[in-house]
Motif scaffolding. Sequence first.
Motif, short mmCIF file in Angstrom:
data_model
loop_
_atom_site.label_atom_id
_atom_site.label_comp_id
_atom_site.label_asym_id
_atom_site.label_seq_id
_atom_site.Cartn_x
_atom_site.Cartn_y
_atom_site.Cartn_z
N PHE A 57 -13.77 -27.05 80.36
CA PHE A 57 -12.57 -27.61 80.01
C PHE A 57 -12.22 -26.96 78.49
N VAL A 58 -13.10 -27.11 77.75
CA VAL A 58 -12.93 -26.90 76.25
C VAL A 58 -12.47 -25.37 76.33
N SER A 59 -13.17 -24.48 76.90
CA SER A 59 -12.86 -23.02 76.67
C SER A 59 -11.47 -22.61 77.42
N GLN A 60 -11.01 -23.68 78.25
CA GLN A 60 -9.42 -23.38 78.61
C GLN A 60 -8.38 -24.23 77.85
N GLY A 61 -8.94 -24.76 76.58
CA GLY A 61 -7.92 -25.48 75.63
C GLY A 61 -7.63 -26.75 76.28
N ILE A 62 -8.50 -27.45 77.21
CA ILE A 62 -8.28 -28.74 77.49
C ILE A 62 -9.00 -29.68 76.54
N ARG A 63 -8.09 -30.56 76.11
CA ARG A 63 -8.46 -31.68 75.14
C ARG A 63 -9.60 -32.49 75.85
N ILE A 64 -10.48 -32.89 74.85
CA ILE A 64 -11.55 -34.06 75.30
C ILE A 64 -11.27 -35.35 74.30
N ILE A 65 -10.93 -36.49 75.02
CA ILE A 65 -10.91 -37.71 74.14
C ILE A 65 -12.50 -38.34 74.33
N ARG A 66 -13.32 -38.46 73.13
CA ARG A 66 -14.59 -39.05 73.23
C ARG A 66 -14.65 -40.36 72.83
N ALA A 67 -13.88 -41.25 73.67
CA ALA A 67 -13.82 -42.69 73.09
C ALA A 67 -15.26 -43.40 73.65
#
Length: 619
Positions: free
Chosen positions: A318-328
């Motif tokens: 996901f991150v490699s494709q620029g997708i944001r991750i919300i770590r709540a």
Amino acid sequence: MSDKKIVNRRQFLKAAALTGAGALLAACAPPSAPAAPAAPAQPAAPAEQAPAAEATKVPEAAAPKMEKTGEFHGAFPYQVPPTGHWNSFVPDGIPNGISIYWDLLEMPLARYRWAEGEYVPLMAKEWKFDGDNFVVMLREGAKWSDGNPFTAKDVVATFNMGRLFNFTLFNYVDDVRAKDDLTVEFHMNKPSTLVRRLALVTPIRSAATYGPIADKVAALVKEGKGKDSDEWKALLKEATEFRPEKLIVSGPYNIDPASITDASLTMNLNPTSWAAEKVNFAKIVLYNGETPVVTPLVLSGDIDYATHGFPPATEKEFVSQGIRIIRAPTYSGPAIYFNHDVYPLGLKEVRQAIAYSVKRDENGKVSLGDSGVPHKYMVGISDNLIPNWIEADALAQMNTYDYNPQKAEELLTGIGFKKGDDGVWVDDKGKKLEFELTVPAEFADWSAAAENLANQLNQAGFKITVRGVQFQQHAKDIPAGNFVMAIRGWGAGNPHPSFSWITPLFNANYVASTTGKGMNFPMKQKVGDQEVDLEQLITDSALGLDESAQKAAVTEVAKVFNELLPIVPLWERYGNNPALNVRVEGFPPDGDPIYKNAVYGDNFVVMMILDGTLRPKSG
């Protein structure tokens, strides 16, 4: 919501968040920027502490202008008809089955903002404690999708049904009554600050749908007949088997029955809702499925937000494709559940030895990467909540059960166990410590936790076999007692610690299960030289209207849990929720206070849909 439903992990988590009210929940994953986001800050004061919003009033909404565009795409596993149905009080209900998105349909009275320590009015406009009563004033002019006005009758019907389904509220409340059309009184026979949350976050159902059964509940209560009576059991069966013909909603969306497929369902704008003017999307589309199904949909840009628990390799992609991750935070995570009827799992020394035999940091890392944070204090509540409730000196006395195979061996040999020639422990009756560990097969992170756990325990001299079970069946097996060891959730996305203990010790135990004995963990036990009633201690930990005075009782429950280890928490799950900007914009930056909200309790994305923060992407 309902505090004792059978659910998938996300629903379980949601239910844990709603535990006090009677809900279902589950576990999932978060969105964030390519750079790994920092862990969320500690929540503000204890969730129930601030009486904020008790005098809050909200303006009545004008007639909505139905000029909405765009779609929001989410994901959550649900059951397709005919298995799936409209009864949101029981398993396989579609409204309760979609967990966090339930708020868009049968709205609760309010939702909570964890950072600010205050509630946001929804179907209620204000509330207050008044002596032995918790009084709620309802929103004026609100309507159901069938055109009927939203009144106190709907609230009373909801909680009469809740009494039938063992809502935790009724540990503290003995009567819910309509003072007038827009005022509801919850009479507290045991005054507690929990009543506020238990009342406010429960989804309110239409009396047009549930009123006839709710009235029968009220009649039985008036006659003095309770859950042990034949009449009550018959009515519970009737309510469980009840299948409404349609879903009547108060929220800004309603499910289009014709849209429900194995792949997805669509919620269309409900023009009768007071909230229809506030939301920005014409439709909400939810894709059906667990992590393996949802992952490619995220990668293809078909999903805007998902709460599933994505494995570390998936998150990396996901991150490699620029997708944001919300770590709540979820304020919960996976734990080892034990069937205490299976010898010798009912012995605390065995459970303690198992705890000492596991590297919890390793288990969390292989399961969920940076989102699998080892549970440190082993008291059954989130480490994030502990500073608000347990003083440092008391916390210092808690056993953290750090990895210590020598201590595990001492415990087992101390109760007459020994290792066989094959290196497997044998109990004092000559039987090998050989157990099956079940896990929801579709939960990628929990499945990884189960495999790693089995490997670690096998190296420690146990013989553990992992078996994956279809996730909806697994959720039914635990309260029914159809397991030996299992991976299920601990903790709750709920600000008061009692909810975290209610989830395993009430809902997955004989205390609240209506389908079996569950873990059958005895709630009355001897701890040291003292006989304790853990059920009573948990209930009493929330008594009174002064939360600061509850800390001593909360600490006492924590000590007992820490000693007995009825379940063994493994790690605390932070979301690794992908949040895309293909169709949607308005997600606040990392560090925004809204991300202190629990992923499955007072979900921040759903709250931002309801208040208009999220909107269709312009251009």
